[in-house]
Design a protein around this motif. Structure first.
Motif, mmCIF file in Angstrom:
data_model
loop_
_atom_site.group_PDB
_atom_site.id
_atom_site.type_symbol
_atom_site.label_atom_id
_atom_site.label_comp_id
_atom_site.label_asym_id
_atom_site.label_seq_id
_atom_site.Cartn_x
_atom_site.Cartn_y
_atom_site.Cartn_z
ATOM 1 N N ARG A 86 -67.805 69.463 96.315
ATOM 2 C CA ARG A 86 -66.952 67.965 96.124
ATOM 3 C C ARG A 86 -67.676 67.341 97.135
ATOM 4 O O ARG A 86 -67.455 65.727 96.785
ATOM 5 C CB ARG A 86 -65.292 68.562 95.061
ATOM 6 N N LEU A 87 -66.903 67.447 98.348
ATOM 7 C CA LEU A 87 -66.742 66.548 99.519
ATOM 8 C C LEU A 87 -68.594 65.650 99.392
ATOM 9 O O LEU A 87 -68.748 64.431 99.775
ATOM 10 C CB LEU A 87 -66.575 67.062 101.015
ATOM 11 N N LYS A 88 -69.494 66.829 99.012
ATOM 12 C CA LYS A 88 -71.038 66.483 99.690
ATOM 13 C C LYS A 88 -71.067 65.680 97.496
ATOM 14 O O LYS A 88 -71.684 64.196 98.025
ATOM 15 C CB LYS A 88 -71.813 67.540 98.776
ATOM 16 N N GLY A 89 -70.215 65.785 96.310
ATOM 17 C CA GLY A 89 -70.207 64.592 95.913
ATOM 18 C C GLY A 89 -69.654 63.211 95.897
ATOM 19 O O GLY A 89 -69.703 61.991 95.711
ATOM 20 N N ILE A 90 -68.701 62.677 96.813
ATOM 21 C CA ILE A 90 -67.847 62.283 97.532
ATOM 22 C C ILE A 90 -68.863 61.120 98.577
ATOM 23 O O ILE A 90 -69.099 59.704 98.192
ATOM 24 C CB ILE A 90 -66.561 62.272 98.737
ATOM 25 N N GLY A 91 -69.895 61.932 99.434
ATOM 26 C CA GLY A 91 -70.951 61.094 99.635
ATOM 27 C C GLY A 91 -71.511 60.684 99.276
ATOM 28 O O GLY A 91 -72.745 59.315 99.251
ATOM 29 N N ASN A 92 -72.563 61.302 97.934
ATOM 30 C CA ASN A 92 -73.069 60.221 96.392
ATOM 31 C C ASN A 92 -72.381 59.328 96.354
ATOM 32 O O ASN A 92 -73.029 58.339 96.297
ATOM 33 C CB ASN A 92 -73.135 61.720 95.190
ATOM 34 N N GLY A 93 -70.780 59.785 95.687
ATOM 35 C CA GLY A 93 -70.380 58.096 95.718
ATOM 36 C C GLY A 93 -70.399 56.848 96.497
ATOM 37 O O GLY A 93 -70.419 56.082 95.794
ATOM 38 N N ILE A 94 -70.369 57.399 97.828
ATOM 39 C CA ILE A 94 -70.296 56.236 98.801
ATOM 40 C C ILE A 94 -71.019 55.528 98.433
ATOM 41 O O ILE A 94 -71.158 54.640 99.031
ATOM 42 C CB ILE A 94 -69.393 56.509 100.189
ATOM 43 N N THR A 102 -73.813 45.278 98.965
ATOM 44 C CA THR A 102 -74.341 44.956 100.273
ATOM 45 C C THR A 102 -74.073 46.031 101.444
ATOM 46 O O THR A 102 -73.910 45.223 101.815
ATOM 47 C CB THR A 102 -74.456 43.326 100.037
ATOM 48 N N ASP A 103 -73.893 47.448 101.365
ATOM 49 C CA ASP A 103 -74.088 48.218 101.800
ATOM 50 C C ASP A 103 -72.930 48.310 102.772
ATOM 51 O O ASP A 103 -71.810 49.076 103.464
ATOM 52 C CB ASP A 103 -75.151 48.072 103.362
ATOM 53 N N ALA A 104 -71.632 47.271 101.644
ATOM 54 C CA ALA A 104 -70.223 47.679 102.150
ATOM 55 C C ALA A 104 -69.832 49.106 101.912
ATOM 56 O O ALA A 104 -69.682 49.862 100.701
ATOM 57 C CB ALA A 104 -69.168 46.955 101.962
ATOM 58 N N PHE A 105 -68.755 50.267 103.135
ATOM 59 C CA PHE A 105 -68.147 50.541 102.800
ATOM 60 C C PHE A 105 -67.050 50.726 101.419
ATOM 61 O O PHE A 105 -66.059 49.556 101.349
ATOM 62 C CB PHE A 105 -68.407 51.641 103.741
ATOM 63 N N PRO A 106 -66.331 52.102 100.772
ATOM 64 C CA PRO A 106 -65.850 51.878 100.059
ATOM 65 C C PRO A 106 -64.035 51.661 100.389
ATOM 66 O O PRO A 106 -64.334 52.069 101.294
ATOM 67 C CB PRO A 106 -65.937 52.802 98.986
ATOM 68 N N PRO A 107 -62.634 50.828 100.547
ATOM 69 C CA PRO A 107 -61.779 50.753 101.798
ATOM 70 C C PRO A 107 -60.662 52.001 101.312
ATOM 71 O O PRO A 107 -60.540 52.252 102.210
ATOM 72 C CB PRO A 107 -61.258 49.636 100.640
ATOM 73 N N ASP A 108 -61.211 52.771 99.942
ATOM 74 C CA ASP A 108 -60.677 54.283 99.983
ATOM 75 C C ASP A 108 -61.288 54.627 98.883
ATOM 76 O O ASP A 108 -62.251 54.323 98.401
ATOM 77 C CB ASP A 108 -59.281 53.457 99.628
ATOM 78 N N LEU A 109 -61.310 56.266 98.983
ATOM 79 C CA LEU A 109 -61.402 57.192 97.854
ATOM 80 C C LEU A 109 -60.973 56.801 96.960
ATOM 81 O O LEU A 109 -61.895 57.015 95.915
ATOM 82 C CB LEU A 109 -61.311 58.116 98.089
ATOM 83 N N THR A 110 -60.246 56.310 96.233
ATOM 84 C CA THR A 110 -59.853 56.095 95.162
ATOM 85 C C THR A 110 -60.491 54.501 94.248
ATOM 86 O O THR A 110 -60.680 54.878 92.649
ATOM 87 C CB THR A 110 -58.639 54.987 95.532
ATOM 88 N N ALA A 111 -60.927 53.815 95.661
ATOM 89 C CA ALA A 111 -62.220 52.893 94.492
ATOM 90 C C ALA A 111 -63.406 53.243 94.433
ATOM 91 O O ALA A 111 -63.943 53.501 93.124
ATOM 92 C CB ALA A 111 -62.472 52.287 96.083
ATOM 93 N N LEU A 112 -63.678 54.363 94.642
ATOM 94 C CA LEU A 112 -65.203 55.757 93.482
ATOM 95 C C LEU A 112 -64.331 55.749 92.650
ATOM 96 O O LEU A 112 -64.982 55.721 91.584
ATOM 97 C CB LEU A 112 -65.456 56.738 94.906
ATOM 98 N N VAL A 113 -63.250 56.175 92.224
ATOM 99 C CA VAL A 113 -62.482 56.353 90.913
ATOM 100 C C VAL A 113 -62.844 55.119 90.509
ATOM 101 O O VAL A 113 -62.862 55.327 89.259
ATOM 102 C CB VAL A 113 -61.208 56.879 90.921
ATOM 103 N N ASP A 114 -62.392 54.134 90.652
ATOM 104 C CA ASP A 114 -61.950 53.186 89.797
ATOM 105 C C ASP A 114 -63.687 52.531 89.491
ATOM 106 O O ASP A 114 -63.729 51.544 88.551
ATOM 107 C CB ASP A 114 -60.892 51.921 90.801
ATOM 108 N N GLU A 115 -64.644 53.024 90.533
ATOM 109 C CA GLU A 115 -66.408 52.039 90.036
ATOM 110 C C GLU A 115 -66.726 53.078 89.494
ATOM 111 O O GLU A 115 -67.993 52.981 88.808
ATOM 112 C CB GLU A 115 -66.617 51.755 91.436
ATOM 113 N N PHE A 116 -65.334 54.287 88.897
ATOM 114 C CA PHE A 116 -66.557 54.882 88.151
ATOM 115 C C PHE A 116 -67.721 55.972 88.712
ATOM 116 O O PHE A 116 -68.889 56.612 88.528
ATOM 117 C CB PHE A 116 -66.893 55.015 86.862
ATOM 118 N N HIS A 117 -67.916 56.194 90.200
ATOM 119 C CA HIS A 117 -68.708 56.896 90.853
ATOM 120 C C HIS A 117 -68.921 58.288 90.626
ATOM 121 O O HIS A 117 -68.791 59.164 91.535
ATOM 122 C CB HIS A 117 -68.712 56.102 92.214
#
Length: 212
Positions: A86-94, A102-117
């Motif tokens: 799951r942590l590997k999947g988070i890395g793929n989502g980032i 444009t190479d910016a990192f997500p502000p938090d992990l919930t942003a990955l959920v909001d963007e459906f990553h």
């Protein structure tokens, strides 16, 4: 029964000599085989279908007995390994988030959920529980254009387990690195990693979140 082939065809016996009758009988009973042609017995043999069915059943039973233990082992994946995946999947989502921003990192992990990553359950450590966000993450500065690959990315921490995630299991944390790979480190090795300069900001934020 007892009648000659000639009689069965309606030919009077007086018209056929004994030698001719024998030749005719041989001709009728033993047809000459053509070269290269083999006779095939098309008569269905009783029990042949049952034997084939029994063979199929035997093979199916053997395959089932062989595969069931493997399926059982597949269902018994250690929770720590699921956590690492799951942590590997988070890395793929980032990485996908960066590709779209444009190479910016997500502000938090919930942003990955909001963007459906990632799905919400991707943020849950199966050892810890079933709901919540069980991984600590600190966004890094956006790389400068043309900066190239970070030479320290293989040892720069991007996210990790909270320290009490695996309290009931083996001592250690799953750690996601900037290059995308994940390792499980025991606490002394993890603290040594945090002491490196490239992880100073992450270490300070983690101490603030976890306490002493």
């Amino acid at each position: 029964p007892g009648r000659s082939p000639a009689a069965s065809l309606g030919i009077p016996r007086r018209l056929i000599s004994s030698s001719a009758s024998r030749r005719f009988t041989a001709h009728v009973r033993r047809p000459r085989a053509r070269p290269g042609v083999h006779r095939t017995d098309t008569t269905r043999r009783p029990g042949k279908g049952l034997a084939a069915l029994g063979l199929i059943v035997a093979w199916t039973t053997a395959a089932t007995v062989f595969l069931l233990p493997h399926e059982g082992r597949a269902r018994r994946i250690p929770p720590e390994e699921i956590c690492r995946n799951r942590l590997k999947g988070i890395g793929n989502g980032i990485a996908m988030y960066q590709a779209e921003n444009t190479d910016a990192f997500p502000p938090d992990l919930t942003a990955l959920v909001d963007e459906f990553h990632v799905d919400e359950k991707q943020l849950v450590c199966p050892v810890k529980g079933s709901v919540g966000i069980h991984y600590f993450y600190v966004p890094r500065p956006t790389p400068r254009p043309g900066a190239g690959v970070d030479p320290h990315q293989s040892r720069t921490v991007l996210a990790c387990d909270f320290k009490d995630n695996h309290a009931a299991g083996p001592l250690g944390r799953n750690v996601l690195f900037l290059d995308g790979h994940v390792d499980m480190l025991d606490e002394p090795a993890f603290q040594a990693l945090l002491a490196q300069g490239e992880n100073a900001a992450f270490a300070a934020a983690l101490r603030a979140a976890e306490g002493p």
